[in-house]
Design an enzyme around this catalytic site. Structure first.
Site, PDB file in Angstrom:
ATOM      1  N   ASP A 344     -22.819   2.343 -18.411  1.00 54.49           N
ATOM      2  CA  ASP A 344     -22.581   3.344 -19.444  1.00 54.49           C
ATOM      3  C   ASP A 344     -21.891   2.678 -20.630  1.00 54.49           C
ATOM      4  O   ASP A 344     -21.194   1.674 -20.466  1.00 54.49           O
ATOM      5  CB  ASP A 344     -21.701   4.459 -18.867  1.00 54.49           C
ATOM      6  N   ASP A 573     -17.721   6.202 -16.344  1.00 44.86           N
ATOM      7  CA  ASP A 573     -16.391   6.772 -16.182  1.00 44.86           C
ATOM      8  C   ASP A 573     -16.302   8.255 -16.509  1.00 44.86           C
ATOM      9  O   ASP A 573     -15.248   8.852 -16.352  1.00 44.86           O
ATOM     10  CB  ASP A 573     -15.389   6.022 -17.061  1.00 44.86           C
ATOM     11  N   ASP A 577     -21.678  10.922 -16.360  1.00 48.26           N
ATOM     12  CA  ASP A 577     -22.225   9.814 -15.573  1.00 48.26           C
ATOM     13  C   ASP A 577     -22.374  10.168 -14.092  1.00 48.26           C
ATOM     14  O   ASP A 577     -22.989   9.403 -13.341  1.00 48.26           O
ATOM     15  CB  ASP A 577     -21.310   8.582 -15.686  1.00 48.26           C
TER      16      ASP A 577
END
Length: 684
Positions: A344, A573, A577
């Site tokens: 990410d 995080d 996600d």
């Protein structure tokens, strides 16, 4: 708990965070060690006496019986309980039958050797497990025993047990002392050392209101914090609880021994019975019954049963010490097979701290005598009434404004600016502030109408080329209008973590592919990915799109099942996600105290935000996987080699017992190698 192999591999008890852990019992006071040791002493004494004086009579026999009974007391009760209560024929039952049969045939010395070696291997395994668990529990030693509470009214101080700290309490932490629980900083500035908690080797500078994790050290001077979590339920205790759960679960390979033992034990019993009956029918009954007993011992897969759990627990404990929490043995195995990583962007590759990087001022504004500081001031006056993520960055940039700034000015990193808050009295006052959907903020500052919005809602005018350039460099651009005319463009960017490029390079050197997944716009994503060294970029993704991208990277046929390094890991995080973390072969949450959804969906969690942990964790898991494979191969080789030798009579009972139990010691010692872990390389 007795495993399917009949060995007493106890599951770890849940940790009691309210009480300190008792120190480990010295081996000379531990009954689980002393009983096998006394069995061995009696065995050696019997052999020595009998060898020195063959006519010694009853003394050697009595000592052999003592060795037998002491050793058997460690596994026979559990074997019989498993058979009677659970109808389970485990490896302990094989050992029990073999010992009884050996005694019935007059081989008391061999039975004693079998009982001793089996009991000492079990004791060594238990000690190995305890050693690994102590490494995990030692994390709690980072929390001090006591905490100093400051009365907010009179300033008086009192000392209480750290576990009794409750949210809202103001705590004083001396220089060099550890923070008792998760808190926020009350002081304007502080320096803390979080290396023992997050693995970050460089002291971290904090400002008022910043989060402070339990266990970090105040560097240089005392600090004052306000607790945000109870002393017995904070980020460190949560990390330890996760690791304790990992100990209680076996990985996929750890269950191989159980699956083998289920058909193996009855199969070996049938084989031994067939050897005894058929051999007795066509040869010497005593010889073939003895050979059948040797077959029982030779087929014992106890080395296989203990080889993987010892390795997994040792490796998980070592990982926790450098800031990587693995939730299960199965997750650790999959981590060692990862061949591709999806990362990410926001908060993982980047700091998640938007910063003003540049301000472009229109020609008309320059002609009117206005500069970058004026543009920032007008925008900040409106943004302090907004909760938008970019507002804090613009306010921080305005706090560093320079009255003599040029038309195009680079603003200092917002992270280094102190006192930039929404209530900063130095900012110009704004009235009639309103948020207009699709446009942005409008208001009046110094008698002029000010509007702030994105380039799609507000015309950039002659700043169009600057906007295109800034967006191509990965910035988010905010346009500022004054009295209906464009006066400036403010570039804000979430900067790449300083260690990101090195971490990506380390992954590539290890042969691991990397893909960036983000919901950000394509130009910003590609610019940041290029700086990090990532070639494969998937941008403008919704949470479901990220999950689909992870599935696509893994392939519908799940190639990790065919290849050693074919699994896909996802690291992120945020709440967005969570679906991708859950769908990946291994989900990795960046920051164990971050988004609850991310941590709960992940198989692995980093206690800090240092991306160098990623290549380190993968290398550690690969090494642990290699050790597991070595142990499994050795265990199966021993079983495969001993069975024909036992059937053909090449090896007797004593020799088989010795070889088999020495193999158990070897796999335990080999598994303990996984407890060694390297810290994050400084030059990565």
């Amino acid at each position: 708990m007795t495993s399917a192999c009949g060995c007493s591999h106890d599951a770890p008890e849940p940790l009691d965070f309210s009480e300190p852990e008792a120190p480990p019992t010295p081996w000379w006071r531990d009954r689980e060690v002393l009983v096998p040791v006394f069995s061995g002493v009696a065995l050696v004494a019997a052999f020595a006496i009998g060898h020195a004086d063959p006519t010694a009579g009853i003394a050697p026999l009595a000592l052999y019986w003592a060795a037998l009974l002491l050793g058997a007391s460690t596994f026979v009760p559990g074997a019989l309980t498993g058979l009677v209560r659970h109808r389970r024929a485990g490896i302990g039952l094989l050992m029990t039958i073999s010992a009884v049969g050996a005694v019935a045939l007059g081989y008391v010395a061999e039975a004693a050797a079998l009982a001793f070696l089996y009991s000492i291997s079990e004791a060594l395994e238990d000690k190995a497990m305890d050693r690994a668990r102590r490494g995990l529990r030692s994390l709690l030693s980072l929390i001090p025993d006591t905490a100093t509470v400051v009365d907010p009214g009179c300033g008086s101080r009192r000392t209480i047990p750290a576990r009794r700290v409750r949210p809202g309490m103001r705590l004083a932490v001396p220089a060099g002392g550890r923070v008792p629980t998760d808190s926020v900083l009350d002081d304007a500035h502080a320096t803390i050392d979080s290396s023992s908690v997050t693995g970050e080797s460089i002291p971290v500078e904090l400002a008022a209101g910043d989060a402070v994790m339990a266990g970090v050290i105040a560097v240089g001077s005392p600090i004052s914090v306000t607790a945000t979590a109870p002393g017995d339920d904070n980020s460190l205790t949560a990390v330890v609880a996760l690791v304790e759960n990992a100990q209680a679960e076996k990985g996929r390979r750890a269950r191989i021994a159980d699956r083998i033992a289920r058909p193996l034990v009855p199969g070996v019993l049938v084989l031994a019975a067939a050897v005894a009956i058929l051999g007795a029918a066509f040869g010497d009954p005593l010889e073939w019954i003895t050979r059948a007993l040797v077959v029982l011992v030779a087929a014992s897969p106890c080395a296989l049963a203990i080889s993987v759990p010892v390795t997994v627990i040792s490796a998980i404990g070592a990982a926790s010490r450098f800031g990587v929490v693995v939730k299960s043995g199965a997750a650790f195995e999959r981590l060692g097979a990862v061949g591709h990583v999806a990362i990410d962007k926001t908060g993982t590759l980047t700091r998640n701290e938007p910063t003003v990087t540049e301000v472009a001022v229109s020609a008309a504004a320059v002609d009117g005598g206005y500069g970058a500081s004026d543009v920032l001031g007008w925008a900040a006056a409106l943004e302090r009434h907004s909760s938008h993520p970019l507002a804090a960055a613009i306010i921080a940039g305005a706090a560093a404004r320079d009255a003599g700034a040029a038309a195009r000015t680079t603003i200092p990193d917002a992270g280094s600016i102190v006192g930039a808050t929404a209530e900063d009295p130095a900012l110009p006052a704004a009235v009639d502030v309103a948020e207009r959907p699709g446009i942005g903020l409008t208001g009046t500052v110094g008698g002029a109408a000010i509007a702030v919005g994105n380039p799609r809602s507000l015309d950039p005018g002659d700043l169009g080329d600057d906007v295109a350039r800034l967006e191509a460099e990965g910035n988010t651009v905010v346009i500022v209008h004054r009295d209906g005319a464009p006066v400036g463009a403010i570039a804000v960017r979430d900067e790449l973590r300083p260690e990101a490029a090195g971490a990506i390079a380390a992954l590539k050197r290890a042969g691991i592919g990397v893909t960036m997944l983000t919901g950000d716009n394509r130009r910003a994503a590609r610019a940041l990915a290029a700086a990090a060294g990532i070639d494969d970029v998937r941008a403008e993704l919704a949470p479901r799109d990220k999950s689909d991208a992870v599935a696509e990277l893994g392939g519908s046929d799940r190639p990790h099942r065919r290849g050693r390094r074919g699994g896909v890991a996802m690291i992120g995080d945020g709440i967005n996600d969570a679906p991708a973390l859950a769908s990946a072969d291994v989900g990795i949450a960046m920051g164990a105290t971050g988004s609850d959804a991310a941590v709960e969906s992940a198989d692995v969690a980093f206690t800090g935000h240092d991306l160098r942990l990623l290549p380190q964790a993968l290398a550690h898991a690969r090494r642990g996987r290699r050790i597991m494979e070595q142990n499994i191969g050795l265990s199966l080789l021993i079983i495969g080699g001993l069975l024909p030798l036992a059937l053909t009579g090449v090896l007797g009972l004593a020799a088989v017992v010795l070889i088999h139990e020495v193999a158990e010691v070897v796999v335990i010692l080999n598994g303990l190698r996984a407890a060694r872990a390297k810290t994050v390389p400084q030059g990565l």
